[in-house]
Scaffold this motif. Structure first.
Motif, PDB file in Angstrom:
ATOM      1  N   GLU A 142       0.887  -1.285  -0.003  1.00 16.31           N
ATOM      2  CA  GLU A 142      -0.148  -0.073  -0.074  1.00 16.31           C
ATOM      3  C   GLU A 142       0.949   1.178   0.003  1.00 16.31           C
ATOM      4  N   GLY A 143       1.959   1.207   0.589  1.00 17.50           N
ATOM      5  CA  GLY A 143       2.760   2.295   0.694  1.00 17.50           C
ATOM      6  C   GLY A 143       2.240   3.706   1.540  1.00 17.50           C
ATOM      7  N   LEU A 144       2.311   4.674   1.158  1.00 19.09           N
ATOM      8  CA  LEU A 144       1.907   5.974   1.610  1.00 19.09           C
ATOM      9  C   LEU A 144       0.458   6.216   1.586  1.00 19.09           C
ATOM     10  N   CYS A 145      -0.108   6.435   2.831  1.00 17.14           N
ATOM     11  CA  CYS A 145      -1.418   6.405   2.948  1.00 17.14           C
ATOM     12  C   CYS A 145      -1.913   7.208   4.012  1.00 17.14           C
ATOM     13  N   VAL A 146      -3.082   7.777   4.078  1.00 18.32           N
ATOM     14  CA  VAL A 146      -3.991   8.479   5.254  1.00 18.32           C
ATOM     15  C   VAL A 146      -5.100   7.639   5.657  1.00 18.32           C
ATOM     16  N   GLN A 147      -5.196   7.625   7.081  1.00 22.61           N
ATOM     17  CA  GLN A 147      -6.233   6.796   7.512  1.00 22.61           C
ATOM     18  C   GLN A 147      -6.634   7.342   8.947  1.00 22.61           C
ATOM     19  N   ILE A 148      -7.934   6.679   9.017  1.00 17.16           N
ATOM     20  CA  ILE A 148      -8.853   7.207  10.466  1.00 17.16           C
ATOM     21  C   ILE A 148      -9.656   6.181  10.852  1.00 17.16           C
ATOM     22  N   MET A 149      -9.935   6.207  11.905  1.00 22.27           N
ATOM     23  CA  MET A 149     -11.087   5.292  12.565  1.00 22.27           C
ATOM     24  C   MET A 149     -12.434   6.110  12.422  1.00 22.27           C
ATOM     25  N   HIS A 150     -13.273   5.374  11.522  1.00 23.08           N
ATOM     26  CA  HIS A 150     -14.730   5.775  11.287  1.00 23.08           C
ATOM     27  C   HIS A 150     -15.355   5.001  12.420  1.00 23.08           C
ATOM     28  N   LEU A 151     -16.351   5.709  13.272  1.00 29.16           N
ATOM     29  CA  LEU A 151     -17.383   5.278  14.020  1.00 29.16           C
ATOM     30  C   LEU A 151     -18.551   5.423  13.553  1.00 29.16           C
ATOM     31  N   GLY A 152     -19.340   4.182  13.358  1.00 28.51           N
ATOM     32  CA  GLY A 152     -20.886   4.308  12.978  1.00 28.51           C
ATOM     33  C   GLY A 152     -21.155   3.504  11.816  1.00 28.51           C
ATOM     34  N   PRO A 153     -22.085   3.503  11.146  1.00 21.62           N
ATOM     35  CA  PRO A 153     -22.719   3.025   9.920  1.00 21.62           C
ATOM     36  C   PRO A 153     -21.619   3.406   8.687  1.00 21.62           C
ATOM     37  N   PHE A 154     -21.551   2.379   7.827  1.00 22.81           N
ATOM     38  CA  PHE A 154     -20.773   2.568   6.519  1.00 22.81           C
ATOM     39  C   PHE A 154     -21.489   3.751   5.687  1.00 22.81           C
ATOM     40  N   ASP A 155     -22.917   3.945   5.878  1.00 23.35           N
ATOM     41  CA  ASP A 155     -23.328   5.064   4.815  1.00 23.35           C
ATOM     42  C   ASP A 155     -23.069   6.449   5.483  1.00 23.35           C
ATOM     43  N   ASP A 156     -22.359   6.385   6.644  1.00 19.77           N
ATOM     44  CA  ASP A 156     -22.126   7.828   7.215  1.00 19.77           C
ATOM     45  C   ASP A 156     -20.539   8.172   6.973  1.00 19.77           C
ATOM     46  N   GLU A 157     -19.829   7.251   6.128  1.00 25.06           N
ATOM     47  CA  GLU A 157     -18.332   7.273   5.696  1.00 25.06           C
ATOM     48  C   GLU A 157     -18.055   8.697   5.072  1.00 25.06           C
ATOM     49  N   ASP A 190     -18.073  -6.699  14.947  1.00 23.86           N
ATOM     50  CA  ASP A 190     -18.835  -7.790  14.273  1.00 23.86           C
ATOM     51  C   ASP A 190     -20.432  -7.051  13.845  1.00 23.86           C
ATOM     52  N   ALA A 191     -20.670  -7.084  12.690  1.00 24.54           N
ATOM     53  CA  ALA A 191     -21.941  -6.089  12.538  1.00 24.54           C
ATOM     54  C   ALA A 191     -23.038  -6.974  12.913  1.00 24.54           C
ATOM     55  N   ARG A 192     -22.876  -8.266  13.236  1.00 24.56           N
ATOM     56  CA  ARG A 192     -24.086  -9.046  13.517  1.00 24.56           C
ATOM     57  C   ARG A 192     -24.279  -8.837  15.011  1.00 24.56           C
ATOM     58  N   LYS A 193     -23.536  -8.556  15.960  1.00 19.41           N
ATOM     59  CA  LYS A 193     -23.519  -8.209  17.546  1.00 19.41           C
ATOM     60  C   LYS A 193     -23.486  -6.872  17.897  1.00 19.41           C
ATOM     61  N   VAL A 194     -22.926  -6.051  17.100  1.00 23.40           N
ATOM     62  CA  VAL A 194     -22.702  -4.506  17.437  1.00 23.40           C
ATOM     63  C   VAL A 194     -23.726  -3.559  17.020  1.00 23.40           C
ATOM     64  N   ALA A 195     -24.283  -2.450  17.488  1.00 22.86           N
ATOM     65  CA  ALA A 195     -25.197  -1.738  16.965  1.00 22.86           C
ATOM     66  C   ALA A 195     -24.413  -0.981  15.766  1.00 22.86           C
ATOM     67  N   PRO A 196     -25.213  -0.418  14.837  1.00 19.51           N
ATOM     68  CA  PRO A 196     -24.247   0.187  13.754  1.00 19.51           C
ATOM     69  C   PRO A 196     -23.588   1.665  14.278  1.00 19.51           C
ATOM     70  N   GLU A 197     -24.414   2.120  15.197  1.00 19.36           N
ATOM     71  CA  GLU A 197     -23.601   3.435  15.721  1.00 19.36           C
ATOM     72  C   GLU A 197     -22.399   3.186  16.256  1.00 19.36           C
ATOM     73  N   LYS A 198     -22.188   2.024  16.722  1.00 18.21           N
ATOM     74  CA  LYS A 198     -20.780   1.766  17.432  1.00 18.21           C
ATOM     75  C   LYS A 198     -19.762   0.936  16.484  1.00 18.21           C
ATOM     76  N   TRP A 199     -20.133   0.694  15.104  1.00 15.11           N
ATOM     77  CA  TRP A 199     -19.297   0.116  14.486  1.00 15.11           C
ATOM     78  C   TRP A 199     -17.840   0.721  14.334  1.00 15.11           C
ATOM     79  N   LYS A 200     -16.715  -0.048  14.321  1.00 22.31           N
ATOM     80  CA  LYS A 200     -15.362   0.602  14.101  1.00 22.31           C
ATOM     81  C   LYS A 200     -14.922   0.284  12.930  1.00 22.31           C
ATOM     82  N   THR A 201     -14.331   1.072  11.922  1.00 25.51           N
ATOM     83  CA  THR A 201     -13.828   0.597  10.586  1.00 25.51           C
ATOM     84  C   THR A 201     -12.773   1.759  10.485  1.00 25.51           C
ATOM     85  N   VAL A 202     -11.562   1.154  10.118  1.00 23.44           N
ATOM     86  CA  VAL A 202     -10.627   1.886   9.742  1.00 23.44           C
ATOM     87  C   VAL A 202     -10.756   2.113   8.268  1.00 23.44           C
TER      88      VAL A 202
END
Length: 210
Positions: A142-157, A190-202
């Motif tokens: 991947e090399g040089l990247c910017v990243q962040i922790m997104h908290l919440g549903p994917f549609d809020d990305e 785990d999207a099956r066990k965690v409420a969408p507003e608490k999903w953690k996605t890099v």
């Protein structure tokens, strides 16, 4: 204690909820490619996930079989990741999921060779009665990247991506997405066990200096 990639490589799996620049080293992955809406029940994406985990756990549990992997040590299967793009779209259009192209991946420990991988695909296919032939041994640098922790549903990305883009603009960088360098997500919940507003996605994007 089993080796845990998330804990040993926190800089790549546990970023803060503000943008940061990282240089991601080359690594090997189990990968399955496909197209279409990831939410489709029983669709190509969900089938791909089943294949990834079948191969991943066959490798993880190999030490309990007659097949021995050189240099093996016990480890936690790393989180699911995905590279996403849409033809003729700059960035990601979350409102049109049917047009997604994706490469779903799970990282492999460095001691896993292509020979070990091929054994796992064949073994998982037989034992799980699941055709795993679409899985591939993929090396990604991947090399040089910017990243962040997104908290919440994917549609809020998109709002989180805007924060990333503003950070790049302020610090002399630009996005560098193309057919080789893609929008990247790492799924820590785990999207099956965690409420969408608490999903953690890099969320990780390839970048370059302006």
């Amino acid at each position: 204690m089993a080796f845990d990639f998330k804990k040993e490589y926190k800089e790549f799996y546990m970023p803060k909820n503000k943008p940061e620049i990282v240089t991601v080293p080359k690594a090997n992955y189990i990968a399955v490619r496909g197209k279409g809406n990831p939410n489709e029940e029983g669709g190509a994406y969900q089938q791909a996930i089943s294949i990834l985990y079948a191969v991943a756990y066959t490798l993880k549990m190999s030490y309990k079989t007659d097949y021995k992997i050189d240099g093996f040590f016990e480890y936690v299967v790393p989180p699911l990741e995905g590279f996403w793009w849409q033809d003729n779209v700059d960035g990601v259009d979350y409102s049109n999921k049917d047009t997604f192209n994706w490469v779903s991946v799970i990282r492999l420990p460095e001691f896993i060779t292509k020979h070990d991988f091929d054994w796992a695909v064949e073994t998982a296919t037989k034992k799980k009665k699941l055709d795993c032939s679409s899985a591939e041994f993929l090396t990604i640098d991947e090399g040089l990247c910017v990243q962040i922790m997104h908290l919440g549903p994917f549609d809020d990305e998109p709002a989180t991506v805007e924060i990333m883009n503003a950070y790049l603009e302020q610090n002399g960088y630009a996005n560098d997405m193309n057919d080789k360098r893609l929008h990247h997500e790492i799924y820590l919940s785990d999207a099956r066990k965690v409420a969408p507003e608490k999903w953690k996605t890099v969320i990780r994007h390839p970048i370059k200096k302006k």
